[in-house]
Design a protein around this motif. Structure first.
Motif, short mmCIF file in Angstrom:
data_model
loop_
_atom_site.label_atom_id
_atom_site.label_comp_id
_atom_site.label_asym_id
_atom_site.label_seq_id
_atom_site.Cartn_x
_atom_site.Cartn_y
_atom_site.Cartn_z
N LEU A 234 55.79 65.73 65.52
CA LEU A 234 54.21 65.45 65.00
C LEU A 234 53.71 64.03 65.35
O LEU A 234 52.56 63.72 65.01
N HIS A 235 54.62 63.35 65.93
CA HIS A 235 54.21 61.95 66.67
C HIS A 235 53.60 61.19 65.29
O HIS A 235 52.62 60.15 65.36
N THR A 236 54.53 61.21 64.29
CA THR A 236 54.16 60.12 63.06
C THR A 236 55.28 60.13 62.42
O THR A 236 56.34 60.60 62.78
N THR A 237 55.35 59.43 60.99
CA THR A 237 56.57 59.25 60.34
C THR A 237 56.29 60.09 59.17
O THR A 237 55.24 60.53 58.99
N PRO A 238 57.71 60.59 58.51
CA PRO A 238 57.64 61.31 57.28
C PRO A 238 56.52 60.64 56.02
O PRO A 238 55.93 61.29 55.39
N LYS A 239 57.03 59.38 56.10
CA LYS A 239 56.06 58.56 55.18
C LYS A 239 54.58 58.45 55.33
O LYS A 239 53.90 58.82 54.49
N ASP A 240 54.30 58.33 56.43
CA ASP A 240 52.61 58.61 56.74
C ASP A 240 52.07 59.91 56.79
O ASP A 240 50.85 60.03 56.44
N TYR A 241 52.81 60.83 57.13
CA TYR A 241 52.49 62.20 57.03
C TYR A 241 52.24 62.59 55.44
O TYR A 241 51.09 63.13 54.94
N LEU A 242 53.18 62.15 54.56
CA LEU A 242 52.80 62.38 53.25
C LEU A 242 51.91 61.59 52.95
O LEU A 242 51.00 62.22 52.02
N ASN A 243 51.59 60.51 53.03
CA ASN A 243 50.36 59.60 52.73
C ASN A 243 49.16 60.21 53.11
O ASN A 243 48.15 60.39 52.28
N SER A 244 49.01 60.89 54.31
CA SER A 244 47.74 61.34 54.91
C SER A 244 47.77 62.51 53.92
O SER A 244 46.37 63.02 53.81
N TYR A 245 48.62 63.39 53.67
CA TYR A 245 48.57 64.41 53.22
C TYR A 245 48.02 64.37 51.76
O TYR A 245 47.01 65.32 51.23
N ARG A 246 48.66 63.43 51.13
CA ARG A 246 47.87 63.13 49.85
C ARG A 246 46.34 62.65 49.73
O ARG A 246 45.79 63.17 48.82
N LEU A 247 46.13 61.88 50.75
CA LEU A 247 44.71 61.50 50.83
C LEU A 247 43.80 62.67 51.20
O LEU A 247 42.83 62.76 50.50
N ASN A 248 44.22 63.56 51.83
CA ASN A 248 43.57 64.84 52.18
C ASN A 248 43.24 65.52 50.73
O ASN A 248 42.08 66.10 50.84
N LYS A 249 44.36 65.67 50.06
CA LYS A 249 44.01 66.49 48.72
C LYS A 249 43.31 65.58 47.88
O LYS A 249 42.58 66.26 47.30
N GLY A 250 43.27 64.33 47.99
CA GLY A 250 42.42 63.64 47.05
C GLY A 250 40.89 63.83 47.65
O GLY A 250 39.75 63.62 46.83
N LEU A 251 40.78 63.81 48.87
CA LEU A 251 39.35 64.02 49.41
C LEU A 251 38.92 65.36 48.80
O LEU A 251 37.87 65.50 48.61
N GLU A 252 39.62 66.33 48.81
CA GLU A 252 39.39 67.56 48.42
C GLU A 252 38.85 67.67 46.82
O GLU A 252 37.66 68.06 46.37
N LEU A 253 39.55 66.86 46.13
CA LEU A 253 39.64 66.61 44.54
C LEU A 253 38.24 65.91 44.37
O LEU A 253 37.38 66.23 43.59
N LEU A 254 37.89 65.01 45.35
CA LEU A 254 36.56 64.36 45.08
C LEU A 254 35.65 64.87 45.46
O LEU A 254 34.33 64.91 44.87
N SER A 255 35.53 65.96 46.39
CA SER A 255 34.56 66.64 46.92
C SER A 255 34.23 67.77 45.93
O SER A 255 32.97 68.16 45.93
N ASN A 256 35.17 68.50 45.30
CA ASN A 256 35.13 69.78 44.49
C ASN A 256 35.37 69.74 43.08
O ASN A 256 35.15 70.61 42.40
N THR A 257 35.65 68.33 42.63
CA THR A 257 35.66 68.28 41.06
C THR A 257 34.87 67.22 40.46
O THR A 257 34.64 66.21 41.22
N GLU A 258 35.02 67.05 39.24
CA GLU A 258 34.41 65.91 38.55
C GLU A 258 35.45 64.79 37.99
O GLU A 258 35.35 63.97 37.05
N LEU A 259 36.72 65.17 38.36
CA LEU A 259 37.94 64.23 37.81
C LEU A 259 37.49 62.82 38.17
O LEU A 259 36.97 62.67 39.35
N SER A 260 38.02 61.89 37.27
CA SER A 260 38.03 60.71 37.56
C SER A 260 38.79 60.17 38.71
O SER A 260 39.71 60.98 39.02
N ILE A 261 38.75 59.20 39.28
CA ILE A 261 39.61 58.71 40.55
C ILE A 261 40.90 58.27 40.03
O ILE A 261 41.74 58.58 40.72
N THR A 262 41.09 57.78 38.79
CA THR A 262 42.42 57.68 38.16
C THR A 262 43.24 58.89 38.28
O THR A 262 44.28 59.05 38.54
N ASP A 263 42.29 60.00 37.80
CA ASP A 263 43.37 61.15 37.56
C ASP A 263 43.67 61.80 38.75
O ASP A 263 44.61 62.27 39.23
#
Length: 297
Positions: A234-263
């Protein structure tokens, strides 16, 4: 293995005597109901996906593929995949069918020589199909025919037409792949299988407090070997992949829910909201709050 099974999608065909389905997908809906947008999954069926409008981004075993309207992708059976982004006007259709659909009958020469060597080869997870290569354009044109035919209930011999056209696509595909396909050594296939196991672990446990050692343990390898697998495939590290995936999920939640940023931070594996905000800004160039406010304009 249990996590991998949780991501398995079972296609439920309306007609069991004709196991063939076309899924129509946009950012808000999938018809008939299924898995796709921001929903990691795998299935035993082969899949051809045709972008009919806008653009999409798909991930297959950790690799990202960008597709525009009138382009397509073939995804082999058993590979983890999901659509990670669809443009606001984006639409696509996915044709799913079992490999036996191409074999005519079990144990046939067609199955042994022209189906199984390709569907069981881990070196062939994906083929991108674009307009500038003639044989790929031929497949795309047939996919458009399939899209129209599957909706035309009055078409004479509809199932037979769909079957013939699907086998035609497969013939064009394997004829070209046979020129370049190389059976990979067992060591390479083992590494690919380990990677699939580790990606499954990440995608099902990203919200928890997991470390590289946990990712490696899921595939019964050392942290060092885990790191080497990610770098080579994948030409990345496991830590960087995990962080990138978490941020992608965060982006989805920001776009599609009214949850607070803390949540959202807590739900995507960040112990501190400030860490989520700084990581989000580093990847996307703006804060989560600014991203959300722009989406509402």
């Amino acid at each position: 293995m249990e996590d991998f099974q949780l991501l398995h999608e079972t296609n439920r065909y309306d007609d069991r005597m004709f196991p063939y389905e076309m899924y129509c997908v946009n950012k808000k809906d999938i018809t008939p109901p299924g898995r796709g947008y921001m929903d990691l999954h795998w299935h035993k069926e082969l899949q051809f996906t045709l972008v009919t409008k806008g653009t999409i981004r798909m991930q297959v075993n950790g690799y990202e593929y960008h597709l525009a309207s009138n382009e397509a992708i073939f995804i082999n059976c058993g590979f983890l995949h999901m659509t990670t982004d669809i443009s606001e006007d984006g639409e696509y259709v996915s044709f799913n069918f079992p490999e036996k659909f191409l074999s005519f009958f079990g144990g046939s020469r067609m199955e042994q020589e022209f189906v199984l060597p390709y569907t069981t080869n881990w070196a062939l997870p994906v083929t991108i199909l674009r307009q500038d290569i003639e044989w790929q354009k031929q497949i795309i044109d047939i996919l458009w025919e399939l899209k129209d035919a599957i909706r035309n209930q009055d078409l004479f011999g509809r199932e037979y037409f769909l079957s013939v056209k699907t086998v035609e696509i497969w013939y064009i595909l394997i004829k070209e792949l046979s020129k370049t396909a190389i059976k990979q050594p067992d060591s390479f296939l083992c590494k690919k299988q380990r990677m699939q196991t580790m990606l499954t672990f990440i995608h099902t446990n990203y919200a928890d407090n997991i470390a590289v050692a946990d990712i490696a343990s899921s595939a019964s390898i050392s942290a060092g070997e885990c790191h080497r697998c990610f770098k080579s495939l994948l030409h990345t590290t496991p830590k960087d992949y995990l962080n990138s995936y978490r941020l992608n999920k965060g982006l989805e939640l920001l776009s599609n829910t009214e949850l607070s940023i803390t949540d959202i931070a807590n739900m995507t594996g960040y112990n501190f909201t400030s860490h989520f905000i700084s990581s989000f800004r580093s990847k996307y160039g703006e804060s989560p709050a600014k991203y959300r406010s722009k989406r509402k304009v």
